[in-house]
Design a protein around this motif. Sequence first.
Motif, mmCIF file in Angstrom:
data_model
loop_
_atom_site.group_PDB
_atom_site.id
_atom_site.type_symbol
_atom_site.label_atom_id
_atom_site.label_comp_id
_atom_site.label_asym_id
_atom_site.label_seq_id
_atom_site.Cartn_x
_atom_site.Cartn_y
_atom_site.Cartn_z
ATOM 1 N N SER A 127 0.858 -1.183 0.000
ATOM 2 C CA SER A 127 0.000 0.000 0.000
ATOM 3 C C SER A 127 0.893 1.231 0.000
ATOM 4 C CB SER A 127 -0.888 -0.028 1.246
ATOM 5 O OG SER A 127 -1.299 1.259 1.559
ATOM 6 N N GLY A 156 -3.204 7.837 3.448
ATOM 7 C CA GLY A 156 -3.179 7.206 2.137
ATOM 8 C C GLY A 156 -2.484 8.111 1.148
ATOM 9 N N SER A 157 -2.636 7.799 -0.131
ATOM 10 C CA SER A 157 -1.981 8.648 -1.109
ATOM 11 C C SER A 157 -2.680 8.580 -2.458
ATOM 12 C CB SER A 157 -0.513 8.264 -1.262
ATOM 13 O OG SER A 157 -0.416 7.019 -1.916
ATOM 14 N N PHE A 158 -2.462 9.606 -3.231
ATOM 15 C CA PHE A 158 -2.925 9.686 -4.609
ATOM 16 C C PHE A 158 -1.702 9.461 -5.488
ATOM 17 C CE2 PHE A 158 -3.298 12.150 -8.513
ATOM 18 C CZ PHE A 158 -4.577 11.849 -8.965
ATOM 19 N N THR A 159 -1.875 8.682 -6.544
ATOM 20 C CA THR A 159 -0.743 8.441 -7.430
ATOM 21 C C THR A 159 -0.846 9.348 -8.648
ATOM 22 O OG1 THR A 159 -0.763 6.165 -6.719
ATOM 23 C CG2 THR A 159 0.586 6.680 -8.647
ATOM 24 N N THR A 176 -2.702 11.994 1.106
ATOM 25 C CA THR A 176 -4.105 12.428 1.122
ATOM 26 C C THR A 176 -4.305 13.436 2.255
ATOM 27 O OG1 THR A 176 -4.541 10.397 2.348
ATOM 28 C CG2 THR A 176 -5.105 10.406 0.025
ATOM 29 N N SER A 225 -7.659 12.824 -2.294
ATOM 30 C CA SER A 225 -8.093 11.503 -1.827
ATOM 31 C C SER A 225 -7.345 10.474 -2.672
ATOM 32 C CB SER A 225 -9.611 11.354 -1.952
ATOM 33 O OG SER A 225 -9.977 11.517 -3.299
ATOM 34 N N SER A 226 -7.563 9.194 -2.394
ATOM 35 C CA SER A 226 -6.730 8.211 -3.091
ATOM 36 C C SER A 226 -7.042 8.156 -4.588
ATOM 37 C CB SER A 226 -6.858 6.831 -2.450
ATOM 38 O OG SER A 226 -8.219 6.501 -2.398
ATOM 39 N N ASP A 227 -8.260 8.610 -4.992
ATOM 40 C CA ASP A 227 -8.556 8.542 -6.425
ATOM 41 C C ASP A 227 -8.750 9.896 -7.089
ATOM 42 O OD1 ASP A 227 -10.828 9.134 -5.126
ATOM 43 O OD2 ASP A 227 -12.069 7.576 -6.054
#
Length: 751
Positions: free
Chosen positions: A12, A33-36, A140, A98-100
């Motif tokens: 993750s 979390g993270s956004f790519t 995030t 956000s992640s997406d």
Amino acid sequence: MLAVLFWTACSSPVANTPVSIIPAPAKMEVLNGSFTLNPSTKLVLKDEGNFSNEVEFLQITLEHALGSQISEEGNGSELELIFDSQIQPAGAYQLDVSSDKVALKAGDPTGMFYAIETLRQLLPADLEGDQTSTEIFIPTVKIEDQPTLGWRGMHLDVSRHFFSIEYLHRYVDLLALYKMNKFHLHLTDDQGWRIEIKNYPELTEKSAWRTFNNQDSVCMEKAVEDPRFNFEQKHLREVDGQTQYGGFYTQEELRELVAYAQSRHIEIIPEIDMPGHMMAAIQVYPELACTNSAGWGKVFSTPLCPGKEGVYTFVENVLTEVMDIFPSKYVHIGADEVEKSTWENSQECKNLMAAEGIEDVEELQTYFVERVTDFLKSKGKEVIVWDDALNSGIDSTLHVMYWRSWAAAVPEKIAANGNPMILVPGNPLYFSRLDAKMYPIYHMPLYGPKFPVEKANLIQGMQAALWSETVPSETLADAIIFPKMLALAERAWSTPEVHDWESFKVRLQTHLKRLDALGVKYSYEVTKELIPFMNVDTEKEQIGIMLDSELSNPEIHYTLDGSVPTMESPKYEDEFFVQGSALVTAAVFEDGKALEPFMTRQVDYHKAIGKAVTYHKPWNGAYPAGDAGTMTDGLRGGDAHHDGKWQGFTNDLDVTIDMGEEQEVNSFSATFMQLSGPGILMPGAVEVSLSLDGENFHQVLSIENDIPKEKKELLFKEFAGSLAGEKARFIHVKAINSQRAFIFTDEIVIN
Ligand code: ACM
């Protein structure tokens, strides 16, 4: 690339950069979390056509980090720019990662620009350099942010030493990265004229260049030890076998700079300093001076002659071109440090004064400032002056830059006159020295406790200045400005609720890496010095002492009797209080050992605190400290005679303290300073007389000096004696200036 391999190996992915935003946002929640971000990230524009410039800036920023721009045709997760008129005030923004999805929202282009600069700070610091990464993990977060002060400025003096146009572009970039919005460009001064004026080409042909001057000599001496004081070859030229220093900006270069700054939401405010600081022009056109020649008065250069009509023609012609280049709302006309002696002897000035009913040369300065202001206002501009202009009298429509932090109650006087003001107090906001500390920039009070709260709306914001008398290179300018500017940026942008020095120092570490990657030659040495702040409480009759430090959570121990603190001495946790007298000595401890330098300060809560002082002779105008209240305000000075606590006299010190009522007085003391270099010597003697009625005095003390003037080192002598418990209401103190020097004292202590 290494980083990418490492992070994709994790199941993750976590963001590969700590969340470290300067200036700190008003509200921020860091999620888990993270956004790519990658080249196929889809750009989604819901900007109603408002953000084309900001989209361009976003693409420049992303291309630098990713190696490519992103597109509306992308097939990856989305990065959205949303116009939302609900987001207020101007400059406010929201950033949701956000992640997406990444969503940037603002109600105006400035807010969108700041959202992008914040997003940029969520990218890894090393991507500011040559490196790129095609897969970037952005932590995030949910951020809601807005500017606190409307004026978040930096100044640069390009006259005393010249800085290339490329350096100014980079300066704009760095200001923008930290959400600063004003760039005050000091374009002309005695030592160089830096802006092309088509009507007067000789201003730059002749006065943009000079042979080395006394400021350059100082640089050359310092360059022996520190190469940053060397001149840059690009600003040197040979003419007839002679080396000249200088340079100037063409109008085209300045227009490009202005446009560049506008695209980064920075207003460039040009300063043409007048009527003083005009030697560069007067050397070319000597008829602009009353004496028809360039020269120096006692302290400052010969100014423009306000009695000559031709001066106004010149000024208006120059300003017309300046306004054509700079669309800024403001024009700065200096109006500081004007030596008016040539005006006193000028027939033209006498004629004008007679015709206009002008009483003296101070009023003549007012006339000049008003006339130039009227001209600028007729062109739709607002005018800025330095605070000295207030002494001669100005109307309340002028914006005033407060700089003379060594003069008494200047912000209060500006407020009383009703002028909007920008805080640029020399201490701590003149960034002219390498060794200046960052902590005071972050939260040393910029005006005194007597500033009326109801006038706070007059404060437009704050700014730091870089005067370049001894700053001949870009590397040195970098070292002086950075990272101090980041402390100012946070102070000016962020709400007081999120100001947190400890957190700032931690975030700064990431930004030092960012500055490294950007090639900024900053200088950062954490000082171990303690910085004292004192509060005199006349109700509880005590003085509160706070100690601060640039170290993170330092262990501090202190004593109150002048002895060297040890681990067993009281530990400093928070403000502590002194009733009566104490010699406070404090030090930071590491591994059980006290670190140099120690902080030592005499503190006295005494009987004369807050009591009225009558001056029979004036203090020297340059060293007023806290004006007439300063001898009995309980605030003692440190080692520097210009620290705003020491009052200077070039005549005798001759004052009477009214204790308010008859009372028993037991002791007198006053500390004087000697520093023979700048001409500060001890008084020959200090005499004290007492009275019950304010008319009949009898002398009770005469304390002789015993410090020879030949002693070169910084010295302090306490002139003290017993008042023998006598009853008195009035205390007359006379320090005899028998060596005809400067004498300095900070407090008259009566117990
Ligand atoms: C100034 O430093 N003379 C404004």
